[in-house]
Each structure stands twice: as structure tokens, then as C-alpha cells.
Design a protein around this motif. Structure first.
Motif, mmCIF file in Angstrom:
data_model
loop_
_atom_site.group_PDB
_atom_site.id
_atom_site.type_symbol
_atom_site.label_atom_id
_atom_site.label_comp_id
_atom_site.label_asym_id
_atom_site.label_seq_id
_atom_site.Cartn_x
_atom_site.Cartn_y
_atom_site.Cartn_z
ATOM 1 N N GLN A 37 10.746 16.711 -28.623
ATOM 2 C CA GLN A 37 12.018 15.813 -28.873
ATOM 3 C C GLN A 37 12.053 14.547 -27.802
ATOM 4 O O GLN A 37 12.040 13.520 -28.047
ATOM 5 N N ASP A 38 11.730 14.997 -26.520
ATOM 6 C CA ASP A 38 11.734 13.796 -25.590
ATOM 7 C C ASP A 38 10.299 12.985 -25.753
ATOM 8 O O ASP A 38 10.567 11.753 -25.714
ATOM 9 N N LEU A 39 9.413 13.472 -26.295
ATOM 10 C CA LEU A 39 8.064 12.824 -26.481
ATOM 11 C C LEU A 39 8.474 11.886 -27.763
ATOM 12 O O LEU A 39 7.974 10.658 -27.836
ATOM 13 N N ASP A 40 8.917 12.440 -28.836
ATOM 14 C CA ASP A 40 9.179 11.674 -29.938
ATOM 15 C C ASP A 40 10.218 10.379 -29.367
ATOM 16 O O ASP A 40 9.997 9.217 -30.062
ATOM 17 N N ARG A 41 11.243 10.732 -28.585
ATOM 18 C CA ARG A 41 12.148 9.737 -28.339
ATOM 19 C C ARG A 41 11.425 8.512 -27.550
ATOM 20 O O ARG A 41 11.554 7.340 -27.607
ATOM 21 N N SER A 42 10.436 9.154 -26.737
ATOM 22 C CA SER A 42 9.651 8.226 -25.794
ATOM 23 C C SER A 42 8.513 7.324 -26.557
ATOM 24 O O SER A 42 8.803 6.130 -26.492
ATOM 25 N N ILE A 43 8.056 7.833 -27.646
ATOM 26 C CA ILE A 43 7.268 6.891 -28.465
ATOM 27 C C ILE A 43 7.779 6.017 -29.231
ATOM 28 O O ILE A 43 7.604 4.839 -29.579
ATOM 29 N N GLU A 46 9.010 3.218 -27.211
ATOM 30 C CA GLU A 46 7.806 2.188 -26.806
ATOM 31 C C GLU A 46 7.420 1.257 -27.942
ATOM 32 O O GLU A 46 7.494 0.218 -28.223
ATOM 33 N N ALA A 47 7.790 2.114 -29.224
ATOM 34 C CA ALA A 47 7.478 1.166 -30.587
ATOM 35 C C ALA A 47 8.513 0.167 -30.644
ATOM 36 O O ALA A 47 8.263 -0.885 -30.861
ATOM 37 N N SER A 48 9.698 0.511 -30.389
ATOM 38 C CA SER A 48 10.810 -0.316 -30.677
ATOM 39 C C SER A 48 10.634 -1.481 -29.671
ATOM 40 O O SER A 48 10.979 -2.642 -29.955
ATOM 41 N N LEU A 49 10.530 -1.106 -28.414
ATOM 42 C CA LEU A 49 10.401 -2.205 -27.014
ATOM 43 C C LEU A 49 9.255 -2.905 -27.484
ATOM 44 O O LEU A 49 9.286 -4.190 -27.213
ATOM 45 N N THR A 50 7.973 -2.544 -28.116
ATOM 46 C CA THR A 50 6.950 -3.491 -28.384
ATOM 47 C C THR A 50 7.467 -4.210 -29.264
ATOM 48 O O THR A 50 6.871 -5.722 -29.374
ATOM 49 N N ALA A 51 7.961 -3.901 -30.507
ATOM 50 C CA ALA A 51 8.572 -4.775 -31.557
ATOM 51 C C ALA A 51 9.443 -5.837 -30.990
ATOM 52 O O ALA A 51 9.513 -6.897 -31.497
ATOM 53 N N GLY A 52 10.216 -5.642 -30.114
ATOM 54 C CA GLY A 52 11.289 -6.394 -29.604
ATOM 55 C C GLY A 52 10.469 -7.267 -28.851
ATOM 56 O O GLY A 52 10.901 -8.730 -28.709
ATOM 57 N N MET A 53 9.447 -7.027 -28.002
ATOM 58 C CA MET A 53 8.838 -8.081 -27.092
ATOM 59 C C MET A 53 7.997 -8.963 -28.185
ATOM 60 O O MET A 53 7.961 -10.188 -27.863
ATOM 61 N N LEU A 54 7.359 -8.506 -29.226
ATOM 62 C CA LEU A 54 6.888 -9.416 -30.098
ATOM 63 C C LEU A 54 7.843 -10.180 -30.861
ATOM 64 O O LEU A 54 7.518 -11.742 -30.878
ATOM 65 N N ALA A 55 8.998 -9.872 -31.169
ATOM 66 C CA ALA A 55 9.883 -10.735 -31.735
ATOM 67 C C ALA A 55 10.517 -11.908 -30.658
ATOM 68 O O ALA A 55 10.417 -12.995 -31.046
ATOM 69 N N GLU A 56 10.708 -11.563 -29.351
ATOM 70 C CA GLU A 56 11.080 -12.339 -28.623
ATOM 71 C C GLU A 56 10.043 -13.393 -28.253
ATOM 72 O O GLU A 56 10.075 -14.575 -28.250
ATOM 73 N N THR A 141 -4.946 15.647 -29.589
ATOM 74 C CA THR A 141 -4.112 15.880 -30.995
ATOM 75 C C THR A 141 -2.691 14.902 -30.411
ATOM 76 O O THR A 141 -2.270 14.980 -29.012
ATOM 77 N N ILE A 142 -2.362 14.060 -31.383
ATOM 78 C CA ILE A 142 -1.371 13.045 -30.697
ATOM 79 C C ILE A 142 -0.249 13.046 -31.652
ATOM 80 O O ILE A 142 -0.128 13.265 -32.717
ATOM 81 N N ARG A 143 0.931 12.757 -30.920
ATOM 82 C CA ARG A 143 2.404 12.483 -31.592
ATOM 83 C C ARG A 143 2.308 11.113 -31.589
ATOM 84 O O ARG A 143 2.353 10.302 -30.651
ATOM 85 N N TYR A 144 2.829 10.593 -32.954
ATOM 86 C CA TYR A 144 2.618 9.155 -33.123
ATOM 87 C C TYR A 144 4.117 8.714 -33.755
ATOM 88 O O TYR A 144 4.696 9.499 -34.444
ATOM 89 N N ALA A 145 4.399 7.438 -33.595
ATOM 90 C CA ALA A 145 5.688 6.803 -34.507
ATOM 91 C C ALA A 145 5.076 5.313 -34.896
ATOM 92 O O ALA A 145 4.618 4.650 -34.119
#
Length: 358
Positions: A37-43, A46-56, A141-145
Motif C-alpha cells: 500500500q505504501d508502494l502504491d501510494r508512492s508511485i 510520483e505519477a501525480s507529481l510528474t503530471a502536475g510538473m508537466l502541466a505547470e 517485477t515492478i508495481r506501476y501506476a
């Protein structure tokens, strides 16, 4: 194990071992679930933060994608350098599915594995997707979002952020290893503790066994077991044994009284019979056959008198009032006498049955 102590110790140790194993399994699964669950929240973060950086960046600069020397569309250098700080795997694809950016961990993979990540990032049309995938037969094996980008310009398609599941397995694996080291020590402690508990619980039973063994010698039936203050199972057992001893004492006393009374009652008529037979024998003029019969009767009366005296002696011995005279006996003479008697009986049997048997 043949003793109650051994069985109690074994049961206690097995129960404690199963409890520790179940606790370790539950704790491992809970810790593993929390790590994922911590790993899912982290990725996801990261995906949301990257999307925010691209939008800005898109609102500030307008153009975020330029062709490289080979003519392929890629992110502008400043934005690429900024995204290099994102850990683990990060892949950004264009609206047509082409690769715009891959992090250093992603670029370290083989071409087929990078293509596998690009296809995962190209899958969603809108919204988000997540899951677990193994990159190739021998890859990690990776966990991805996957986060679909909609406000950073028409060039962007989706962002894939991923992390190796090994990072989520390290904590639970270490916890399981710790339990594997602690479990033998716990079992040893359980054996020692179980032995101590069993000995302490069964000390009263040993005392009861010792007292009953002393009482059952036939002369101490008047004694009783000490009743414990605590009215538990052992207390009820002691009460039951005391009731049994009371009944045994009563029955043995009645048997001794009967034996003594019967002996006393039989002595008088036997004495009278003996005196009458002895007087009859001294009568002159008796036929020889009558005299022989009277002598045989007198011998039987004497034997019965001896038997009654023996019964009376046994009754007194049971009561503990009979004087006992002890003296050493030469067993060789007794054995010799028994041997002679046996030989005589064998000779009589052989003379009575002269024909040999098959």
C-alpha cells in the motif's frame, strides 16, 4: 511420552509454537500488505507529481516537446533534467504512443523491457491504471501506476511511474527472518516453562500418590489424605479417595470381625466334638471298624481346630495384635523336603498309570 508431565510440556510447546507461527504469518501478511500500500501510494504520488510538473511547465513555457537529432519527439532538456530526480521507473509517452522520456532506471533496461513499459503507458485512454508486471522472463517485477495526461498540451499521452516490488518485500522478509531466529529460542523457553508449570501443577499429585501408597499397606486404612484448601479438581479427587478409604476401612473391619467371630464360634463346638470322640474311643468293647472310624474323625476334628486357630491368628495379625516371632529359616531343608514329596508323587502317578503315553 508416557508421563503426564511430558505430555503437558509437549502440548504446551506445540500450542505456543503454533501460536507464534500463526502470529508471525499474520504479522508478515499485514506488514507485506502495508508495504504494498505504501508502494502504491508512492508511485501514485510520483505519477501525480510528474503530471502536475508537466502541466505547470506547459502553462509557463507552452512548448515541452522538441525533436532530437534523429527527428524523434523528446522532452526539452530542462524538463528532462528535472524529471531525472524522480526515483525508480518513470516513462512518459506521447499521444500516439511513442516514447518521450524514460528515467535512468528505465533506460538501464533492455529494449524489449522498455517497450513493455511503453505499451503499458500507451494502454489507457483516460483516467488511471495500476498493476504488477514482470519485465521479461528474467527481469524485475515492478508495481506501476499509469496517469493519463490531459492538461499539458496535445503532445502528451500518459505517465507511467513504477517501482521494484523488492523494496516492498524487504521489510516483511526481514521480519520473517527475525521470527525464524526467535522461534527456536521461543520453543526452548516454552519447553523450560512447560516443564516448570507441569512440575508445579503435579507436585500435589505426587504427594497424593505417596500418601496413598503409605495407606494401602492394609494397616493404615484409618489414615486420610490431607484435603487441599482450594476446591479444585485435585481437591475433589482427594475427597473421593478419602470416601473410598472410609468404605475400605469399614469393609476390612467387618471382614476381620467376621473371621474372629467365626473362629471363636467354631472353637467351642469343635472342642465338644473332640472331647466326645475321645471319650468314645476309650469305651471298652468297641469294634475295630468303629475304633478306626472314631480315630479318623478325631484326626479331622484336630485338623479343623488347627484351621480355626490359623484363621483366628490371621484375624489378629490383620488387627496388628498378634505377636510375631521371626527367626531365620534354612531354605535348603524346605526345598529338599519339597523335592522328596514331588518324587514320591511322581512315583505314585507312574505306578497308577503304567502304560506310556504317545
Amino acid at each position: 511420552m508416557q508421563t503426564i508431565r511430558g505430555r503437558l510440556t509437549a502440548w504446551y510447546s506445540v500450542a505456543l509454537a503454533l501460536t507464534l507461527a500463526a502470529f508471525a504469518a499474520v504479522l508478515y501478511l499485514d506488514r507485506r500488505s502495508a508495504s504494498y500500500q505504501d508502494l502504491d501510494r508512492s508511485i501514485q504520488s510520483e505519477a501525480s507529481l510528474t503530471a502536475g510538473m508537466l502541466a505547470e511547465s506547459y502553462r509557463a513555457r507552452g512548448v515541452l516537446v522538441r525533436p532530437d537529432s534523429a527527428g524523434h519527439a523528446v522532452l526539452i532538456p530542462d524538463l528532462s533534467a528535472l524529471l531525472e530526480a524522480v526515483p525508480e521507473f518513470l516513462v512518459i509517452t506521447a499521444r500516439d504512443g511513442s516514447l518521450l522520456f524514460a528515467s535512468s532506471d528505465a533506460r538501464a533496461l533492455t529494449f524489449q523491457k522498455v517497450e513493455q513499459l511503453r505499451e503499458l503507458a500507451s494502454a489507457p485512454i483516460s483516467g488511471r491504471a495500476s498493476g504488477t508486471v514482470q519485465l521479461g522472463a528474467d527481469g524485475p517485477t515492478i508495481r506501476y501506476a499509469v496517469h493519463y495526461v490531459s492538461d499539458a498540451g496535445p503532445q502528451f499521452g500518459a505517465i507511467l511511474a513504477g517501482a521494484n516490488v523488492r523494496s516492498a518485500e524487504v521489510g516483511p522478509a526481514q521480519l520473517l527472518s527475525t521470527f525464524a531466529l526467535i522461534l527456536p529460542l521461543g520453543l526452548m523457553a516454552a519447553l523450560l516453562m512447560g516443564t516448570w508449570i507441569a512440575n508445579r501443577a503435579l507436585t500435589a499429585v505426587d504427594q497424593i500418590i505417596t500418601e496413598v501408597r503409605e495407606i494401602t499397606d492394609g494397616r493404615s486404612l484409618h489414615r486420610r489424605l490431607a484435603v487441599p484448601v482450594v476446591k479444585d479438581e485435585l481437591g475433589r479427587l482427594v475427597q473421593t479417595l478419602n470416601q473410598m478409604l472410609t468404605r475400605l476401612e469399614r469393609n476390612f473391619a467387618a471382614l476381620r470381625r467376621f473371621t474372629a467371630d467365626a473362629s471363636h464360634e467354631l472353637k467351642t463346638p469343635l472342642t465338644v466334638l473332640r472331647a466326645g470322640v475321645e471319650r468314645a474311643i476309650t469305651t471298652p468293647g468297641l469294634a475295630q471298624e468303629t475304633l478306626v472310624t472314631l480315630e479318623e474323625t478325631l484326626q479331622e476334628i484336630k485338623r479343623m481346630a488347627e484351621l480355626v486357630d490359623a484363621l483366628l491368628m490371621l484375624a489378629r495379625a490383620d488387627e496388628g495384635i498378634a505377636p510375631l516371632h521371626r527367626e531365620p529359616v534354612d531354605l535348603r531343608s524346605i526345598v529338599t523336603e519339597v523335592q522328596e514329596t514331588g518324587e514320591l508323587l511322581a512315583e505314585e502317578a507312574a505306578s497308577a498309570d503304567p502304560e506310556p503315553r504317545d
